[in-house]
Design an enzyme around this catalytic site. Structure first.
Site, mmCIF file in Angstrom:
data_model
loop_
_atom_site.group_PDB
_atom_site.id
_atom_site.type_symbol
_atom_site.label_atom_id
_atom_site.label_comp_id
_atom_site.label_asym_id
_atom_site.label_seq_id
_atom_site.Cartn_x
_atom_site.Cartn_y
_atom_site.Cartn_z
ATOM 1 N N ASP A 105 0.853 -1.194 0.000
ATOM 2 C CA ASP A 105 0.000 0.000 0.000
ATOM 3 C C ASP A 105 0.891 1.246 0.000
ATOM 4 O O ASP A 105 2.105 1.149 0.152
ATOM 5 C CB ASP A 105 -0.952 -0.005 1.207
ATOM 6 C CG ASP A 105 -0.215 0.050 2.538
ATOM 7 O OD1 ASP A 105 0.867 -0.547 2.650
ATOM 8 O OD2 ASP A 105 -0.711 0.690 3.486
ATOM 9 N N GLU A 138 2.076 -10.160 0.510
ATOM 10 C CA GLU A 138 2.422 -8.743 0.443
ATOM 11 C C GLU A 138 3.923 -8.597 0.740
ATOM 12 O O GLU A 138 4.604 -9.581 1.060
ATOM 13 C CB GLU A 138 1.585 -7.912 1.446
ATOM 14 C CG GLU A 138 1.716 -6.413 1.220
ATOM 15 C CD GLU A 138 0.646 -5.570 1.941
ATOM 16 O OE1 GLU A 138 -0.277 -6.143 2.555
ATOM 17 O OE2 GLU A 138 0.756 -4.331 1.881
ATOM 18 N N HIS A 142 1.511 -8.897 -3.614
ATOM 19 C CA HIS A 142 0.537 -7.830 -3.385
ATOM 20 C C HIS A 142 1.332 -6.550 -3.178
ATOM 21 O O HIS A 142 1.803 -6.251 -2.066
ATOM 22 C CB HIS A 142 -0.318 -8.160 -2.151
ATOM 23 C CG HIS A 142 -1.400 -7.144 -1.897
ATOM 24 N ND1 HIS A 142 -2.619 -7.201 -2.518
ATOM 25 C CD2 HIS A 142 -1.429 -6.047 -1.098
ATOM 26 C CE1 HIS A 142 -3.365 -6.180 -2.116
ATOM 27 N NE2 HIS A 142 -2.659 -5.461 -1.252
ATOM 28 N N ASP A 183 0.853 -17.707 -4.244
ATOM 29 C CA ASP A 183 1.511 -16.640 -5.011
ATOM 30 C C ASP A 183 0.465 -15.955 -5.882
ATOM 31 O O ASP A 183 0.441 -16.125 -7.091
ATOM 32 C CB ASP A 183 2.647 -17.235 -5.854
ATOM 33 C CG ASP A 183 3.384 -16.151 -6.638
ATOM 34 O OD1 ASP A 183 3.266 -14.957 -6.273
ATOM 35 O OD2 ASP A 183 4.073 -16.505 -7.620
HETATM 36 O O1 9MR Z 1 -3.588 -3.346 -0.017
HETATM 37 C C1 9MR Z 1 -3.920 -3.449 1.360
HETATM 38 C C2 9MR Z 1 -2.738 -4.062 2.111
HETATM 39 O O2 9MR Z 1 -1.628 -3.213 2.055
HETATM 40 C C3 9MR Z 1 -3.126 -4.384 3.544
HETATM 41 O O3 9MR Z 1 -2.089 -5.137 4.170
HETATM 42 C C4 9MR Z 1 -4.417 -5.175 3.584
HETATM 43 C C5 9MR Z 1 -4.881 -5.471 5.000
HETATM 44 O O4 9MR Z 1 -5.137 -4.307 5.687
HETATM 45 O O5 9MR Z 1 -5.446 -4.512 2.893
HETATM 46 C C6 9MR Z 1 -5.151 -4.281 1.526
HETATM 47 O O6 9MR Z 1 -6.208 -3.575 0.929
HETATM 48 C C7 9MR Z 1 -7.362 -4.314 0.664
HETATM 49 C C8 9MR Z 1 -8.478 -3.851 1.584
HETATM 50 O O7 9MR Z 1 -8.169 -4.172 2.915
HETATM 51 C C9 9MR Z 1 -9.804 -4.442 1.183
HETATM 52 N N1 9MR Z 1 -10.097 -4.156 -0.202
HETATM 53 C C10 9MR Z 1 -9.090 -4.685 -1.129
HETATM 54 C C11 9MR Z 1 -7.729 -4.102 -0.814
HETATM 55 C C12 9MR Z 1 -6.657 -4.781 -1.674
HETATM 56 O O8 9MR Z 1 -6.651 -4.312 -2.951
HETATM 57 O O1 9MR Z 2 2.437 -6.683 9.397
HETATM 58 C C1 9MR Z 2 1.113 -6.476 9.858
HETATM 59 C C2 9MR Z 2 0.589 -7.760 10.448
HETATM 60 O O2 9MR Z 2 1.321 -8.103 11.597
HETATM 61 C C3 9MR Z 2 -0.880 -7.618 10.767
HETATM 62 O O3 9MR Z 2 -1.382 -8.880 11.179
HETATM 63 C C4 9MR Z 2 -1.629 -7.117 9.539
HETATM 64 C C5 9MR Z 2 -3.113 -6.940 9.754
HETATM 65 O O4 9MR Z 2 -3.365 -5.949 10.689
HETATM 66 O O5 9MR Z 2 -1.085 -5.886 9.121
HETATM 67 C C6 9MR Z 2 0.247 -5.987 8.724
HETATM 68 O O6 9MR Z 2 0.709 -4.742 8.336
HETATM 69 C C7 9MR Z 2 0.178 -4.197 7.141
HETATM 70 C C8 9MR Z 2 -0.250 -2.777 7.456
HETATM 71 O O7 9MR Z 2 -1.327 -2.785 8.344
HETATM 72 C C9 9MR Z 2 -0.602 -1.986 6.209
HETATM 73 N N1 9MR Z 2 0.455 -2.046 5.241
HETATM 74 C C10 9MR Z 2 0.793 -3.413 4.875
HETATM 75 C C11 9MR Z 2 1.277 -4.171 6.080
HETATM 76 C C12 9MR Z 2 1.750 -5.569 5.694
HETATM 77 O O8 9MR Z 2 0.695 -6.406 5.310
#
Ligand code: 9MR
Ligand code: 9MR
Length: 565
Positions: A182, A547, A493, A538
């Site tokens: 993100d 991610e 991701h 994957d």
């Molecule tokens: O892209 C987002 C990712 O960085 C986060 O780790 C994840 C969990 O918070 O959420 C992803 O975004 C998703 C969102 O939560 C729900 N709608 C789809 C998004 C992914 O494209």
């Molecule tokens: O690394 C984080 C993981 O420990 C948590 O379980 C998860 C859901 O809350 O979020 C991860 O961190 C994400 C952050 O919230 C948004 N950017 C992407 C991070 C990696 O997925």
């Protein structure tokens, strides 16, 4: 209708623990796909049905044959594997591995520096994830892209408002790295990643002073790893409210951006709520930076002194606001990093502030917040304080030494080593959570740090074994760093990798890895194993397993560079 029934049956199968991973089963050879260091121990794994393993040189001549050790079952993967120790093979070259029952004949590399490209690449990934400036061809080749998220006009969210910076007023908070897949910027996670890069430079100075990353700052008076860390650190500094020293938890959109390139993501951005965790992590990194920057006053005039001043100001805010837990405002939906337990943040900040100032009050605070060490995670940071304190152990006052911090840390790392020695896969990881590969990388980092401190080879060997796991000797068979390996991760991701129209992902990123934290990220019909060490897909949708993140790459920088040095 039939598809419905089929899906239903499938889900029942999945829930019952049925394994659908195409990689599971028989005849496997699992190995470090980048190669092995010629003089170091070497281990590969075969599944239990595989027999005598032979190593053939370029002419097809057998140079070694090893009978695999007795099969060991791993609950985490639901499979049994046999260890093949081929440490006696020390001549650099490529070797074909053949064995009865094996479904492939992989070629493995033995070399004096198999991780050199990798170490540079996992560090270069930070450049590729920079916000606020164009990524240009000269430094990035085909990964060049226009600048995204200038963050020179950022709104103060109501949760962050104060008497001077009112809700809706505008501040400038540019630069920094995107956190992960993100495009948001989070202090808690930024802080630990930045610190680990500082520490890599300090612990492997000869190596990192000369590592050329080919970034815009190369050759301008500071080591590239430091210059890269500064790109993020400068952003961090702008997240402190000058009025009171408190630090905003994050700079973010209200909702996650669409899957588009950074310059196409132009929604409003906000600084959200000051928190104690962010303020303490900031204090720790700024205090540490005041030391790291000292020799580089020419490249960064005044920054060391400014850092220390800001660190102490942050500490004071935290003492006055010791329990401001981050609570996500209703209109903000991005990552929370909502740590609820803050003793470790207090400990880390106290440790860094003591080392930077020598003041009694910080020594007292180290003792007050003392706790047992743990492997670092974004919400578990005392281990970083231990690393800094142990590096300066001789200078510590007796009461701080009397906490037993050195023995406690050593016993933590010794436990990790002991687990890896008895583990079927030769690793210390036991709990698979979101970002599981980063747990392996962090464990490897601690071991390599101990090796630096003690010169005891057992730490080095165990750290190498963690690297082997990340680079392919794991239960999925993937090499988990993008751009590397025989079985590569292709669909991380990661918005730029998804949106740039280039088939392969940006290189040098560590994929999160297997875990069972959530299954709701991909469509329900997605086949994904229900055992922790193989529950990985994957696929771009799988943000919970595929991610990337700055705090996952950072310990891999430490590990890969520290081994490559
Ligand atoms: O892209 C987002 C990712 O960085 C986060 O780790 C994840 C969990 O918070 O959420 C992803 O975004 C998703 C969102 O939560 C729900 N709608 C789809 C998004 C992914 O494209
Ligand atoms: O690394 C984080 C993981 O420990 C948590 O379980 C998860 C859901 O809350 O979020 C991860 O961190 C994400 C952050 O919230 C948004 N950017 C992407 C991070 C990696 O997925």
């Amino acid at each position: 209708m039939y598809t419905r029934i089929f899906t239903l049956l499938l889900s029942v199968g999945l829930l019952a623990g049925f394994q659908h991973s195409p990689d599971e089963g028989k005849g496997r050879i699992l190995y470090n796909q980048l190669g092995y260091i010629n003089y170091a121990p070497k281990l590969l794994l075969v599944s239990e049905d595989v027999g005598l393993v032979r190593f053939l040189d370029g002419d097809g001549k057998e140079v070694l044959a090893v009978k695999p050790a007795a099969a060991q079952f791993w609950e985490a993967s639901g499979t049994a594997v046999r260890k093949v120790d081929f440490s006696s093979l020390t001549v650099p070259g490529r070797y074909t591995v053949v064995a009865p029952g094996a479904k492939e004949q992989p070629a493995i590399t033995i070399s004096s520096a198999p991780y050199h490209k990798l170490a540079r690449s996992v560090m270069k990934a930070f450049y590729l994830n920079r916000a606020g400036m164009p990524i240009v061809e000269q430094y990035a080749g085909k990964w060049a892209r226009p600048a995204g998220h200038p963050d020179t006009l950022v709104y103060v969210h109501p949760s962050a408002a104060g008497p001077i910076r009112k809700a809706g007023s505008v501040i400038s908070s540019p630069l920094g790295w995107y956190d992960a897949g993100d495009y948001n910027k989070y202090i808690v996670n930024s802080a630990i990643a930045t610190y680990i890069l500082f520490k890599a430079l300090e612990d492997f100075p000869a190596y990192y002073r000369k590592l050329n990353l080919n970034i815009p700052e190369t050759g301008k008076g500071a080591p590239d790893i430091l210059a890269e860390a500064m790109h993020n650190y400068r952003w961090m500094l702008s997240m402190q409210d000058p009025a009171d020293g408190g630090v905003y938890h994050k700079l973010t959109n209200k909702l996650f951006d669409e899957v588009v390139m950074p310059d196409k993501a132009t929604k409003e951005r906000y600084v959200v709520m000051k928190s104690t965790a962010a303020t303490l992590d900031f204090a720790a990194v700024a205090a540490h930076a005041s030391q790291t920057l000292k020799p580089y006053g020419k490249a960064y005039p005044g920054l060391a002194a400014e850092s220390l001043e800001k660190a102490e100001k942050a500490w004071i805010w935290a003492l006055q606001h010791p329990d401001v837990i981050y609570i996500q405002p209703g209109d903000i939906k991005t990552g929370a990093y909502g740590d609820r337990y803050l003793k470790d943040e207090f400990f880390w900040a106290a440790a860094e502030l003591y080392l930077a100032t020598g003041k009694q009050e910080y020594a007292d605070a180290i003792i007050r917040y003392y706790m047992k060490p743990a492997t670092p995670e974004w919400a578990v940071v005392q281990g970083l304080g231990f690393m800094s304190l142990i590096s300066a152990y001789d200078k510590l006052p007796v009461p701080v030494k009397n906490t037993g911090l050195k023995a406690d840390f050593m016993s933590h790392v010794d436990k990790l080593v002991a687990i890896s020695l008895s583990s079927p896969y030769g690793v210390s990881i036991q709990k698979f959570a979101w970002g599981s590969n980063s747990y392996v990388a962090n464990e490897g980092m601690l071991k390599l740090f101990m090796f630096q401190m003690t010169a005891d080879q057992k730490y080095y060997r165990s750290a190498l074994s963690d690297l082997d796991y990340i680079l392919g000797r794991n239960a999925t068979g993937y090499c988990f760093v993008t751009g590397y390996g025989d079985k590569q991760v292709m669909h991380i991701h990661h918005r730029p990798s998804q949106a740039d129209g280039i088939p392969e992902p940006l290189p040098g990123f560590l994929a999160g890895g297997p875990n069972m934290d959530t299954f709701s990220d991909c469509p329900p019909e997605t086949l994904r194993a229900r055992l922790p060490a193989i529950s990985y897909v994957d696929l771009e949708c799988s943000y919970s397993t595929n991610e990337i993140a700055i705090n996952w790459n950072a310990p891999l920088v430490y590990l890969a560079g520290g081994v490559d040095k």
